[in-house]
Design an enzyme around this catalytic site. Sequence first.
Site, mmCIF file in Angstrom:
data_model
loop_
_atom_site.group_PDB
_atom_site.id
_atom_site.type_symbol
_atom_site.label_atom_id
_atom_site.label_comp_id
_atom_site.label_asym_id
_atom_site.label_seq_id
_atom_site.Cartn_x
_atom_site.Cartn_y
_atom_site.Cartn_z
ATOM 1 N N ASP A 270 14.180 71.893 27.489
ATOM 2 C CA ASP A 270 12.921 71.291 27.056
ATOM 3 C C ASP A 270 13.175 69.935 26.400
ATOM 4 O OD1 ASP A 270 10.334 70.839 26.218
ATOM 5 O OD2 ASP A 270 10.035 72.865 25.468
ATOM 6 N N GLY A 319 6.210 66.849 33.359
ATOM 7 C CA GLY A 319 5.837 66.032 34.506
ATOM 8 C C GLY A 319 6.066 64.549 34.318
ATOM 9 N N ASP A 320 6.761 64.153 33.235
ATOM 10 C CA ASP A 320 7.009 62.731 32.990
ATOM 11 C C ASP A 320 7.817 62.107 34.127
ATOM 12 O OD1 ASP A 320 5.716 63.070 30.609
ATOM 13 O OD2 ASP A 320 7.504 62.949 29.350
ATOM 14 N N ASP A 340 1.488 71.790 28.254
ATOM 15 C CA ASP A 340 1.479 73.231 28.021
ATOM 16 C C ASP A 340 0.157 73.880 28.403
ATOM 17 O OD1 ASP A 340 3.982 72.890 27.001
ATOM 18 O OD2 ASP A 340 3.392 73.044 24.901
#
Length: 518
Positions: A270, A319-320, A340
């Site tokens: 993450d 999704g960056d 999220d």
Amino acid sequence: MKRIQEYRNVYRFAIVYGAVLTLVLAASGFGWSQSFTGKWAGSQRTLANGEQERTLIQLTQSGDRVTGTLKTFGYQNPLSGTVTGNHIQLMAPWNPKEILAAGELAGSDLHLVWDHRQIVMKPATAADEIPMPAYIPPPALKKIPYNGLAKTPPMGWNSWNLFAEKIDDATVRKIADAMVSSGMRDAGYIYVNIDDTWEGTRDAKGNLLPNHKFPNMKALADYVHSKGLKLGIYSSPGPQTCARFEGSLGHEERDAQTYADWGIDYLKYDLCSYGGVMRQLAPNDAAAQNRLMREAYEKMHQAVVKTGRPMVYSLCQYGDDSVWDWGPSVGANLWRTTGDISANFDRMSLIGRSQAGLAKFAGPGHWNDPDMLEVGNGRLTHDENVTHMTLWAMLAAPLIAGNNLAQMTPEIGAILMNKDVIAIDQDALGKQGDRVYAEGPVEIWAKPLKDGAMAVAIFNFGETASEMRGIRLHLKEMGFPKPVKARDVWAGKDLGTIADDWKTTVPRHGVVLLVVKK
């Protein structure tokens, strides 16, 4: 990941700029009776792993202005502010009109209100210095061979959506037991994934230890494996995780080997605090920041490969930088495509519908991940749960449940374990579905299947039941110019031959799911 909102409010500054500071201002006279030039250190709350959050502020005052840095969580960020008498306001560097902090000097101490907590910062000494993790350049990007895992979208369970920071060894064991007794394992759900807050401190050699909630991670992995299941774990490329526990920055190979020694089968990685590292290393350079992000993910992948233990590699970075374009190049088996999820129909449906157009990036071994399932978490109606499960199946999305399997009702079990819906998600062709029609609240999605059939989902995202009057199924666009044989999947019944003008009623927030073939 879905994250608790109260955490997310803290993350924005904790991850990107150091901390969210909620401020209380006191009136004061004018003039500068004391200088704010100096360095102060303070501690905030004690984390579940026994560590105290530490913060170091260094300021330089010139007239009624101050500049400086805030160092915490293993990296630093700029600060600026204004002074009136003994009182100070600190501003957001990205928005000089936004007040982040306010407080006052009282003698030699700096008093602030910090994240709804008062904190007294003392003059700093050498012992208060927060070491910055050494940045070790990752190996050059290169073409990554497929690891042979996740040939169909991974299925399992994750702790965050329901248990969040309350997850512990006993709960994981209880969930593993329930995955067997409920039939979830036999339905295909095999990964038991521990999300954030398991991390403890590092020993003298730098090895990461679990905290008191997980007394023996190897024994836990052995227990999960004994049930015919696999164990997953969570970390971050940054110095800290989203919940501010120990991350993997500077310890990638050591952590990967630790996971392998424990018997871990799945790693969720993450982005979290690494966003702050990226901005620190490449300020105001989005392209360089994105390169750093890709390199950090490849660095951990290569560390995992070096261990020799197969682990599904799940990227969580929301999704960056169009992660679906480059996820396979850093060894990812799946990658989050959105922020999220939450157990809210509007949020769930927005995330699901936003996947339109991403089908070409998914396939065996590499999947778009619209986040975990909220089915059974108590805030969706029956029809909404069915819609959620259907939409994820049509998207060939990973099916990672997030409910309490030990207390699952038969109704929820029937949704999560519907073998025909799971078969659509897990179809060996590995094609993600896409939207073929949308008008108002009605959308029709189609997903090709290996045997030449097509899964067709008719969604009603509106607030009233929708009769399919005047709405075609658009079978021709799906490759079926003539009438087709159809089966209603959720009803479990054959419909015989239907044509493009077939009529049905779709309930509010509901779906009709068909499998059609010539």
